[in-house]
Design an enzyme around this catalytic site. Structure first.
Site, PDB file in Angstrom:
ATOM      1  N   HIS C 153       0.846  -1.205   0.000  1.00  0.00           N
ATOM      2  CA  HIS C 153       0.000   0.000   0.000  1.00  0.00           C
ATOM      3  C   HIS C 153       0.874   1.245   0.000  1.00  0.00           C
ATOM      4  O   HIS C 153       2.093   1.166   0.141  1.00  0.00           O
ATOM      5  CB  HIS C 153      -0.922   0.004   1.226  1.00  0.00           C
ATOM      6  CG  HIS C 153      -0.188   0.149   2.524  1.00  0.00           C
ATOM      7  ND1 HIS C 153       0.241  -0.934   3.261  1.00  0.00           N
ATOM      8  CD2 HIS C 153       0.220   1.250   3.228  1.00  0.00           C
ATOM      9  CE1 HIS C 153       0.870  -0.517   4.350  1.00  0.00           C
ATOM     10  NE2 HIS C 153       0.876   0.804   4.355  1.00  0.00           N
ATOM     11  N   HIS C 200      -6.028  -1.873   4.248  1.00  0.00           N
ATOM     12  CA  HIS C 200      -5.830  -0.676   3.434  1.00  0.00           C
ATOM     13  C   HIS C 200      -5.011  -1.001   2.199  1.00  0.00           C
ATOM     14  O   HIS C 200      -4.094  -1.818   2.230  1.00  0.00           O
ATOM     15  CB  HIS C 200      -5.196   0.483   4.216  1.00  0.00           C
ATOM     16  CG  HIS C 200      -3.860   0.196   4.848  1.00  0.00           C
ATOM     17  ND1 HIS C 200      -3.319  -1.051   4.978  1.00  0.00           N
ATOM     18  CD2 HIS C 200      -2.946   1.041   5.404  1.00  0.00           C
ATOM     19  CE1 HIS C 200      -2.143  -0.977   5.584  1.00  0.00           C
ATOM     20  NE2 HIS C 200      -1.893   0.267   5.848  1.00  0.00           N
ATOM     21  N   HIS C 215       5.083   7.157   2.481  1.00  0.00           N
ATOM     22  CA  HIS C 215       5.794   5.882   2.348  1.00  0.00           C
ATOM     23  C   HIS C 215       5.085   4.955   1.379  1.00  0.00           C
ATOM     24  O   HIS C 215       3.890   5.060   1.148  1.00  0.00           O
ATOM     25  CB  HIS C 215       5.958   5.191   3.708  1.00  0.00           C
ATOM     26  CG  HIS C 215       4.672   4.760   4.342  1.00  0.00           C
ATOM     27  ND1 HIS C 215       4.006   5.517   5.278  1.00  0.00           N
ATOM     28  CD2 HIS C 215       3.907   3.642   4.195  1.00  0.00           C
ATOM     29  CE1 HIS C 215       2.911   4.884   5.670  1.00  0.00           C
ATOM     30  NE2 HIS C 215       2.824   3.749   5.025  1.00  0.00           N
ATOM     31  N   HIS C 247       0.701  -0.748  14.987  1.00  0.00           N
ATOM     32  CA  HIS C 247      -0.238   0.325  14.671  1.00  0.00           C
ATOM     33  C   HIS C 247      -1.569   0.094  15.388  1.00  0.00           C
ATOM     34  O   HIS C 247      -2.036  -1.054  15.484  1.00  0.00           O
ATOM     35  CB  HIS C 247      -0.584   0.329  13.180  1.00  0.00           C
ATOM     36  CG  HIS C 247       0.481   0.829  12.287  1.00  0.00           C
ATOM     37  ND1 HIS C 247       1.049   2.064  12.411  1.00  0.00           N
ATOM     38  CD2 HIS C 247       1.071   0.265  11.205  1.00  0.00           C
ATOM     39  CE1 HIS C 247       1.939   2.244  11.452  1.00  0.00           C
ATOM     40  NE2 HIS C 247       1.987   1.160  10.714  1.00  0.00           N
ATOM     41  N   TYR C 256       9.449   1.456   9.846  1.00  0.00           N
ATOM     42  CA  TYR C 256       9.676   2.484   8.817  1.00  0.00           C
ATOM     43  C   TYR C 256      11.167   2.754   8.708  1.00  0.00           C
ATOM     44  O   TYR C 256      11.846   2.871   9.733  1.00  0.00           O
ATOM     45  CB  TYR C 256       8.962   3.786   9.185  1.00  0.00           C
ATOM     46  CG  TYR C 256       7.464   3.693   9.120  1.00  0.00           C
ATOM     47  CD1 TYR C 256       6.801   3.761   7.897  1.00  0.00           C
ATOM     48  CD2 TYR C 256       6.713   3.520  10.279  1.00  0.00           C
ATOM     49  CE1 TYR C 256       5.420   3.666   7.838  1.00  0.00           C
ATOM     50  CE2 TYR C 256       5.329   3.420  10.223  1.00  0.00           C
ATOM     51  CZ  TYR C 256       4.683   3.492   9.005  1.00  0.00           C
ATOM     52  OH  TYR C 256       3.317   3.398   8.943  1.00  0.00           O
ATOM     53  N   GLU C 266       8.100   1.222   4.195  1.00  0.00           N
ATOM     54  CA  GLU C 266       7.569   0.514   5.350  1.00  0.00           C
ATOM     55  C   GLU C 266       7.600  -0.981   5.068  1.00  0.00           C
ATOM     56  O   GLU C 266       7.338  -1.420   3.949  1.00  0.00           O
ATOM     57  CB  GLU C 266       6.111   0.935   5.617  1.00  0.00           C
ATOM     58  CG  GLU C 266       5.495   0.215   6.822  1.00  0.00           C
ATOM     59  CD  GLU C 266       4.007   0.525   7.053  1.00  0.00           C
ATOM     60  OE1 GLU C 266       3.349   1.047   6.139  1.00  0.00           O
ATOM     61  OE2 GLU C 266       3.510   0.238   8.146  1.00  0.00           O
TER      62      GLU C 266
END
Lengths: 308, 308, 308, 308
Positions: C153, C200, C215, C247, C256, C266
């Site tokens: 993503h 996501h 990112h 997260h 990261y 990431e």
């Protein structure tokens, strides 16, 4: 010093049928590092995080099996003391000169009551694990194959289990951590012994086949790396005896598989930490399934019968 | 016997500001088990897989910190021997009677050069971990909170690091596993010492604040359980100092967090196995970041300054 | 067909300052595989388990950043349909011919309201992951570096977040999975959108710096492999922005870090599965710390400010 | 919308011999949550991270097995459309009223060519997973037993595999991800189908025993949690059919075990992500061992023969 006497399983000489095929297997699949070859044609290997020169020695032979089992002791003074203790106990010992094994000092050899040849040694060239001793990194890249941490323990079979158990406990300072009792509720059918914080450094199983080996075990860091080991062995069509699974004994996790010559190897992970103020565990005969293979509670025929 | 002398960190008495809030934290969040309370109002706790009666003692006080550090030794003979050795080394010792701590035998107490009170003891009631000793299972259900395996090690601070290091090495039989050198390349700023196969049982850091504690550490089985610990601490709004991350020193993984009184605790996982034939690692002053926090290579202010 | 329309982030063209140093980084450290170079000097790479020809394109430039973002759609009919839908929605589109990107069919390019260039495409040469399609094995040996599964993503920044969100939801069929609201409790400061079962596929953050990238993320199999990624990045002295950590948003775990040109990357693991019958999560402004970095509940300055 | 049509396996009604013993097993060992009981005495359960009211319904009966299989579709419009499509395809459908199953809307029921009863539904009360939708936490404490994420997929057996496969692909929009061919190299002996990004949502196996179930599978987060599942099942003396191990098909990891009535259940972890632009995998008959049990490459008799 808190940890003294016999420190750990230090090396083992394994007989293989095809030397180069075996070197390929032990380096590319097991993931050991070749560290040398001697005039007798033997090949020396170590696991990546072992600092001494070697832990596995491969010797070409007509049948599989293990020639001898080496125990590292703290220092030369300890070597002399244990040699003397063994003799006082009535065990014949033989001293082999430094250098007969590559990069290895004098060895004191003796035969255990179960028929296995053991040897004690205090000196082996320290070659390091590649991380260095000043501001070391924490990983080595490009490890091949399963890439265990170290040689961890052995399970070996023979008739006079009581004799070997007593010798290791009374003379060599090992402690009993677990045992399986026979149906009579008294006789040890198998014993697990430690000379350290490990749940076992060696196991003896009562078996009329003297001087036989069930397996040599390598230490793996995690259960996830055990899965990788199983995946890799399967991908390369290596015969997996059983696993991944959990042991009742030691609480460790494991895979058993065979080298190309038929020697059984184990990749072992985990297990509780043992201290000499702890009581041993006892398993009764009817629970041997749970003791060995905790999940299925059933032994397989091959695991019970094949030794080399 | 291969493992003798001092066996391990056995207990530690921690000062807490609010006793019941702390008991709730140590049982429900850290996941220890309460095993008793004494007439002085102290609360005794153990980690699930510890077999002795307790490893943590909570005492209500006006300020956080640690009262004393207990080391379990092999047996009473060892206790007498070490008491005698300490005196011969010029260290005053005091013998406390059995029962002053619940379920604990006689203790030999002394002050280390860094100002910390230590005590040796050989006997503590074995209450077991609930698995039993005959055909044991391999897991306990309904463990609460983080639920570590055991008390693992301490990091404590004081001025005369050299004195404490020498005492632990020369008299108590510990071995140096790692050190951080000052900018002069000679002075030890911090040392890691072991009395077992662990990469450390205690660490001393040079700090003008005598008799202070940086953290007590609990052992966690896996990196995945460390993540759960961090998740749970965050969910309960506990202050996490730093982590999850990797140490350069010991190669272990970790989270640091604070109990409700401000005592720093660590959940520690992994670390290499140490044997006394191994060389220690040395870290130079400029690499202290990698030594402590391998991933970021930077220390945080709070980690450097807060001790209790 | 149950999964239609836009399938996934398919490729992204990243600007790098030193092409060969970047290729070395993306192949040996990130662990992508180089699959081609074109006449313009661009280098094409893919993650090991991606079956299409490439997912990352590196272009040498004077400043870091991302040129465009490619979305793979189900088929040519879908491509035509979405082109028509975009135009009907008032978005200008441009059709680029097959082959302008190596092994890639026609692309329909448009600018999102946040200033980013997107392109849709239906065809890219299938090169496979090396496992084959008949009796496949389950692992590839000798993976290098971090070796993620796939491009996963993007998080990208721009002013007209509402415009881009609406475009992706109303025209491209994405679904909102999570949002962070501004202090007013109404305005979206950030939105997470999916076109699949993933938590996501893209995130938009409101930021006056149009057409910027926070990112690009690669998928990692396990939390243990994330630790290896952090260890490896640290060993190679790559700047880790933050992590490993959890997260709150997506519940995923992450690290990261920066490529040699300063582009943030990431490595992402986990996250819940999303279905379009599920409600989105909402985060309020005061909980943004927990939303992004669940353990520490605090954002760091660099994470908040650096975009390329 | 990118994900449409049939979303996922939504519920399944399992026949059990002793209702309360089964409720105890499914809540305390499998770790589902009881969410309701209806007038017919049926018990409704859900996995912790499922948001809809239930996924498992237990019905007391004289023999084990599965009554029907429920597929959640996107919305009522989809329900009507699929009902119409089924009829157009020549499949008889029956509409059941809302509320016949607790908290569930209208269901469109049909019999697949393999004899299994399926039903489509668009509405089920959303009860949530306890995390909430505003500033959610990322974990639920005090999960019991194995505590899977969700109902994941089914493997069911019947004679007209081709008929069921075609129905699911042509009418319900599923995609073939893997297949095992018979010795003739042409006939499908087993097929794996997906309606999402999962490697499978349902598998059909050719078997003369129509309307039989091989297993229902629950999703587990990690390989480490699979080990815990195996440990827990073993501790509670549940019969484990096989595992933990790796599948060749889907690359997932697994344990198979039996509920107290003899229904086989699976805890499944991992598996690749599938997109409809990917080619399916084909397994030939001689490699069926690797296809199913990747490590041992051998099927066990019980796994092959027991269905309910």
């Amino acid at each position: 010093m808190a940890l003294t006497g016999v420190l750990r399983p230090g090396h083992t000489q394994i007989r293989v049928l095809d030397l180069e095929a075996s070197v390929d297997f032990y380096t590319n699949t097991v993931g050991l590092v070749e560290t040398g070859r001697d005039k007798a044609g033997r090949v020396y290997l170590k696991a990546w995080d072992e600092r001494d020169h070697h832990s596995i020695i491969l010797r070409r032979a007509e049948r599989p099996g293990t020639d001898f089992y080496g125990l590292k002791v703290l220092d030369k003074r300890t070597l002399d003391k244990l040699e003397s203790d063994l003799r006082a106990y009535g065990v014949a010992t033989e001293r082999w000169g430094a250098g007969e094994l590559l990069e290895t000092g004098e060895r004191v050899r003796f035969e255990a009551p179960t028929g296995h040849l053991f040897e004690l040694y205090a000196e082996k060239t320290e070659v390091g694990d590649g991380l260095g001793y000043v501001n070391p990194d924490i990983l080595i890249e490009d490890r091949k194959g399963i890439s265990p941490i170290r040689l961890d323990h052995w399970q070996i079979h023979g008739g006079d289990l009581d004799g070997s158990r007593n010798l290791f406990v009374d003379v060599l300072g090992f402690t009993l951590t677990e045992r399986i009792l026979a149906e009579d509720g008294k006789t040890d059918m198998a014993v697990w012994l430690t000379c350290s914080n490990k749940a076992h450094d060696i196991a003896f199983v009562r078996d009329e086949r003297n001087d036989t080996s069930h397996h040599a075990a390598f230490l793996i860091e995690t259960w996830e790396k055990l899965l990788y080991a199983a995946d890799l062995l399967a991908k390369r069509r290596v015969t997996i005896d059983i696993g991944p699974l959990r042991h009742g004994i030691t609480r460790g996790t494991t895979i058993y598989f065979f080298d190309p010559s038929g020697n059984r190897l184990e990749t072992f992970c985990g297990g509780y930490s043992f201290y000499p103020d702890m009581k041993p565990y006892t398993w009764t005969w009817d629970q041997i399934g749970s003791a060995i293979f905790y999940h299925t509670r059933e032994l397989n025929e091959r695991f019970l019968t094949v030794v080399t």
